[in-house]
Design an enzyme around this catalytic site. Structure first.
Site, PDB file in Angstrom:
ATOM      1  N   PRO A  45      44.125  39.774  42.008  1.00  0.00           N
ATOM      2  CA  PRO A  45      44.362  39.013  40.777  1.00  0.00           C
ATOM      3  C   PRO A  45      43.588  37.688  40.796  1.00  0.00           C
ATOM      4  O   PRO A  45      43.150  37.252  41.861  1.00  0.00           O
ATOM      5  CB  PRO A  45      45.874  38.757  40.823  1.00  0.00           C
ATOM      6  CG  PRO A  45      46.243  38.838  42.257  1.00  0.00           C
ATOM      7  CD  PRO A  45      45.307  39.832  42.883  1.00  0.00           C
ATOM      8  N   ARG A 104      21.418  35.478  55.580  1.00  0.00           N
ATOM      9  CA  ARG A 104      21.739  36.894  55.324  1.00  0.00           C
ATOM     10  C   ARG A 104      20.514  37.779  55.503  1.00  0.00           C
ATOM     11  O   ARG A 104      20.572  38.816  56.173  1.00  0.00           O
ATOM     12  CB  ARG A 104      22.288  37.043  53.901  1.00  0.00           C
ATOM     13  CG  ARG A 104      23.609  36.351  53.640  1.00  0.00           C
ATOM     14  CD  ARG A 104      24.102  36.605  52.207  1.00  0.00           C
ATOM     15  NE  ARG A 104      23.096  36.249  51.243  1.00  0.00           N
ATOM     16  CZ  ARG A 104      23.264  35.418  50.206  1.00  0.00           C
ATOM     17  NH1 ARG A 104      24.452  34.856  49.988  1.00  0.00           N
ATOM     18  NH2 ARG A 104      22.285  35.146  49.387  1.00  0.00           N
ATOM     19  N   LYS A 163      27.590  45.377  49.116  1.00  0.00           N
ATOM     20  CA  LYS A 163      26.601  44.298  49.069  1.00  0.00           C
ATOM     21  C   LYS A 163      25.697  44.561  47.884  1.00  0.00           C
ATOM     22  O   LYS A 163      25.114  45.644  47.773  1.00  0.00           O
ATOM     23  CB  LYS A 163      25.755  44.270  50.341  1.00  0.00           C
ATOM     24  CG  LYS A 163      24.791  43.095  50.383  1.00  0.00           C
ATOM     25  CD  LYS A 163      25.501  41.811  50.738  1.00  0.00           C
ATOM     26  CE  LYS A 163      24.851  40.572  50.191  1.00  0.00           C
ATOM     27  NZ  LYS A 163      25.580  39.343  50.634  1.00  0.00           N
ATOM     28  N   GLN A 222      38.698  41.422  42.240  1.00  0.00           N
ATOM     29  CA  GLN A 222      39.139  41.866  43.567  1.00  0.00           C
ATOM     30  C   GLN A 222      40.460  41.154  43.815  1.00  0.00           C
ATOM     31  O   GLN A 222      40.481  40.000  44.211  1.00  0.00           O
ATOM     32  CB  GLN A 222      38.097  41.496  44.626  1.00  0.00           C
ATOM     33  CG  GLN A 222      36.748  42.178  44.372  1.00  0.00           C
ATOM     34  CD  GLN A 222      35.584  41.386  44.931  1.00  0.00           C
ATOM     35  OE1 GLN A 222      35.370  41.369  46.139  1.00  0.00           O
ATOM     36  NE2 GLN A 222      34.840  40.725  44.062  1.00  0.00           N
ATOM     37  N   SER A 251      30.006  41.419  47.705  1.00  0.00           N
ATOM     38  CA  SER A 251      29.260  40.221  48.089  1.00  0.00           C
ATOM     39  C   SER A 251      27.852  40.364  47.553  1.00  0.00           C
ATOM     40  O   SER A 251      27.246  41.433  47.645  1.00  0.00           O
ATOM     41  CB  SER A 251      29.269  40.129  49.622  1.00  0.00           C
ATOM     42  OG  SER A 251      28.349  39.182  50.097  1.00  0.00           O
TER      43      SER A 251
END
Lengths: 351, 351, 351, 351
Positions: B330, B51, B146, B328, B215
């Site tokens: 259920p 990343r 992010k 985000q 994320s």
């Protein structure tokens, strides 16, 4: 002549056989159970001891003669379970029902593993199982094979003795063993001839069986073979639909088969699938990373992904998805076998 | 007032920005690219350096001001890629097109991470991004965030300074950070009110945003927010359909949305989804093993499985599936956002 | 003629070059830094992006011409760090100090990787580095090599083009590349002759270099070579002691070398070691499981174990232990190079 | 009154009990074997089924009453083996020999796990085992405890029933269980008092036992306790030396103890050690990465590293090194117990 019964049950762990009490109470004659096909929750790789623990536990709970096919790896949504396969008396209903056959090869010596010796041993066992089931080899719907791998002790011993094995890596030996078993099925089923088998052993990848589902593990030294096929003589509610996924995201043939079963009023009893990382490194011309992920072997990736797709399509996570599909369907794809009951006889046990 | 353009491109590795040459040749004004949303091929966990490598590479190739959202983990069939989000001049076509907005919070201090401080910081950033996009918060189709995690240095420093963090485990901090970011989105979008947010922070799991996709990673210290929503003022070809999967095998709403898009003549441009292991340990009342697999963290399992399902439904493995879906959708499920072009304007770039 | 300076510094992550500010303030002329040898915290395997992130970060912080050797994997007690190697003016003190040389090969084409082509390219680079250092090849104390691996794209391309590579598995290609680089060092250093190199390439395992330390990664396409050796013309405080571990628990030669350094009043500056899982599957005739652990590759096991032993002996976890020691020391063992300063000159920088 | 016999044997896999044939032939009365302490080759974590497979196999091979302590994880150089502990008739030789005691607690209910309930249950079992061994609790050399973890089913059930467990994460529950067992040993041995135990349960890390070695696993529901201590009444050749490593690279106390044993003419029979990742994130003020490696849990790292060190010092890889040392030695360190035979009686069996 009997027909096959297929009972799928959840397990709380590899050694959990407690479901048998309930089945016995419900009237199942346990001595009719001939094979136990499981998905256990180990890594599905060389050092997966969940398979051995499950195999020993079911042999002790039933009989040492029951044939086990334990496939490790319930990645993603997959749910640990076993499928009990029994040989029951032919029921009412139309002929052409699924029948069950079983056989085991002799011990596969390390030097034969992954080679023609294993192919022929599996082919012979498949033929015997078909005879037992009274199923024509060409009418096979599914041939499950559990086959050995090369242990580190065997690899070390071969090195000492200057025996050249097909590989000196335990993980790779699983692939070679699955491949040879699949070719044995293909030979017995008439899907490939001798020349094609030899070409496949030399590395040609595109040659395959559409009904084989093979799995390797250190818990066996022989090859265990379990076949299901439609028999003219068997009467009963079970049928199977066999399709082939062309790659790991090929949802369409499976969705269509499920739709046909539903449309006919049938009920899915179990789904058996093989999955693998496309050896080209690409799916639909997009790069995947299953082969370059050094933290996680490709078969674990493949089970998770294809298991997610098939569980979604079937709306059921307790299905059998096994990883490593060498010569089982085309490269990157694999066979999918849906076992189901006819509409008016949908009362087959399903936990 | 402009509208959003969405260009999805494959990458050969985390640092591969070579596609920009071709895009420039093809006439894309690179300075209009405002955000880069990527799936990189690391493990998606604490020590995923793919990343950071990708974020730095794209900042260098475009501008340090470009907002990056790099999500690690392309398990199973998922294919590494980036989605470039640009703000382009309103095209012909009907109003109500997708518009793009961006904002970044200030630095999230370790003591605020996973807590109300982070929630409010994200909510404020989402509101600013909506203003920029000229999108009503209630009309949001997707809010990507992010957000940081707690590094081992921060955890050690807090212990020295007797600061109590939300957790002293780096992996767990990713979940807390994703949760707080999702609650910030829900607050800004009017999906949850203050009291519900506080209840969620106290552990109530059923409260969620249907448009958040968050994320966490060590490559950011601020929260990066990218929103897409339909704007009354924007004209252009892009639309979005947002659905929610109820669990990890809930294929139906996605299949139906895809069918509707196809039926309208539209073309899918990209799919954004969140996935997680059901915290109950069960899916459709069947046990899963994602939470008891000590070799492989649950988010990797979830991405692989849900990625396999969605890639199969969309017939495309180059989609954005991110793991860890706290608040985000259920518990066990997650939002899925399909970005697509209208029928007569399907010429939007798609590599 | 200059001599080598060796400065070892901790890093907070792969991209952390912040220590340079302090070093500059302390008077180090950063332009004298010629090589950066790092242990970064990725998995050390095919998909380790911490190496590339570190290499790019140090090239940007210093100069694109600085030669990087980034070895991934700080398993167990090992601590992430870099060792900066500088060429400084000869200091006072006796001649015979350590001198530094560097060279890079051309790009190693996939077809040459792991084969004689790579061996010869590395041997030529080692010879050039020795000339630069004014060190006789036979007087080498350490030859570090960073060499490429086969990427999945290269493997796929070779398959299309019918080029036969040394292996079609990325992880295995790391071992072949390390082996070829080590043989190149052995050839240049006069440890092996042409015939022995060819025998080693055909699979003879017992042939080795006692000074090579090679590491493979996708972040390079050329081979980076850094040598340290005692030079008659260099004056300075640094010396090196090179020993060979016969297996992964062979503590004795290292303990004795450390004792001799301490007894002479010297101070250890850095320790460079190679480690591997014994390919026989046994250590001192006891079975090990590094080769049958499908969750964790053998090089990670080996770094952790040998790193634990050497850090314990040296009472220091910030040492360089690299995994995969093909033709670097005997099978299962590996070279250990201790760099130290003479007693009266122990003021060399050590963070 | 008898004394302890300690026989260490290699195993070819978790289910391998074949060594018993040889031992029986060699005259060992197998019914005297009271405990089997093993290192099996699983991951040592939640889903390690090698422990259960080994425990069941030895119970079947010996007697269901034999007490098993199976510790998973043979990372690095460690070699899978079991140590058979027998109670034999007092031999010739001086008094003060090692004696053996055993006890098991009742079932540890999930709500008690990791809490005072487990502490007290273990303390009581340790006291009973000491009585059996005729060893004063303060004279304990080693107290091995195998204790349960929280299974995913138990965690799910607690959530349904609104029972609050000490943690809802299976992996973390292993640490809590090890901690409570160690505190139980410390309480029984008089190393900690009630107040100190309660402080430790509230999070104070520096309080510890120097003789406890505890291991958690899903294969037990009770706590199995095995103690070794010097007894005034026992005559025999075995002695133990217990030292404490201050951190994971603290070689010195172990090296000194080994030197003393060798100097006395004694022979090492087995070494039992606990290892852990320093919870501060640092060793000797250098950062380690065991706590931020999301691919590999910290206990695996710690076993590999400390196992490498201790195997190197002992020149023997077939030793017992167990991971996770909460309240067993100081944070980051752990106890090491060396069992050895006196000089003139070194004929104790050692495979």
């Amino acid at each position: 002549m009997g027909c096959a019964a297929v009972v799928r049950v959840p397990i709380a762990g590899p050694s959990d056989t407690s479901v048998l009490d309930g089945l016995r109470s419900a009237g199942l004659e346990l001595e009719r159970i001939r094979a136990v096909v499981g998905k256990t929750e180990g890594n599905g790789l060389v050092n997966d001891f969940s398979r051995e623990l499950a195999a020993r536990s079911w042999e002790q709970a039933l009989t040492p003669n029951v044939l086990t096919v334990m496939s490790g790896g319930t990645e993603g949504v997959l749910s640990p379970h076993v499928t009990l396969l029994a040989d029951v008396e032919s029921a009412d209903g139309p002929p052409g029902a699924l029948a069950l056959g079983m056989a085991a090869s002799g011990v596969i010596e390390p030097a034969a593993l992954g080679r023609r010796g294993q192919v022929d041993a599996v082919a012979a066992a498949v033929r015997r199982a078909c005879v037992q089931a009274e199923v024509e080899p060409v009418a096979l719907a599914l041939a499950l094979v559990k086959c050995p791998l090369l242990s580190s002790n065997e690899i070390a011993a071969a090195r000492q003795g200057a025996v050249e094995l097909v590989t000196d890596d335990g993980y790779e030996s699983m692939g070679y063993s699955r491949a040879a078993s699949a070719l044995g099925v293909a030979l017995a089923a008439g899907e490939l001839d001798d020349a094609a088998v030899d070409a496949a052993l030399r590395g040609e990848r595109g040659l395959y069986s559409a009904v084989a589902s093979t799995s390797a593990g250190r818990e066996v030294r022989r090859c265990h073979v379990v076949v299901l096929g439609h028999s003219r003589t068997a009467r009963g509610p079970l049928r199977a639909t066999t399709v082939v996924m062309r790659d790991a995201i090929d949802a369409e043939p499976v969705a269509r088969a499920l739709e046909e079963i539903r449309a006919s009023g049938g009920t899915l009893v179990q789904l058996f699938a093989k999955a693998e990382a496309d050896p080209s490194g690409r799916i639909r011309n997009r790069r995947h990373t299953m082969l370059s992920d050094s933290d996680l072997h490709a078969t674990r990736h493949a089970r998770a992904a294809v298991g997610g797709l098939l569980a979604g399509l079937a709306a059921d996570p307790m299905i059998y998805v096994s990883g490593g599909a060498e010569h089982q369907g085309p490269p990157g794809g694999g066979p999918v076998v849906l076992v189901w009951t006819l509409a008016d006889q949908a009362a087959a046990p399903r936990s």
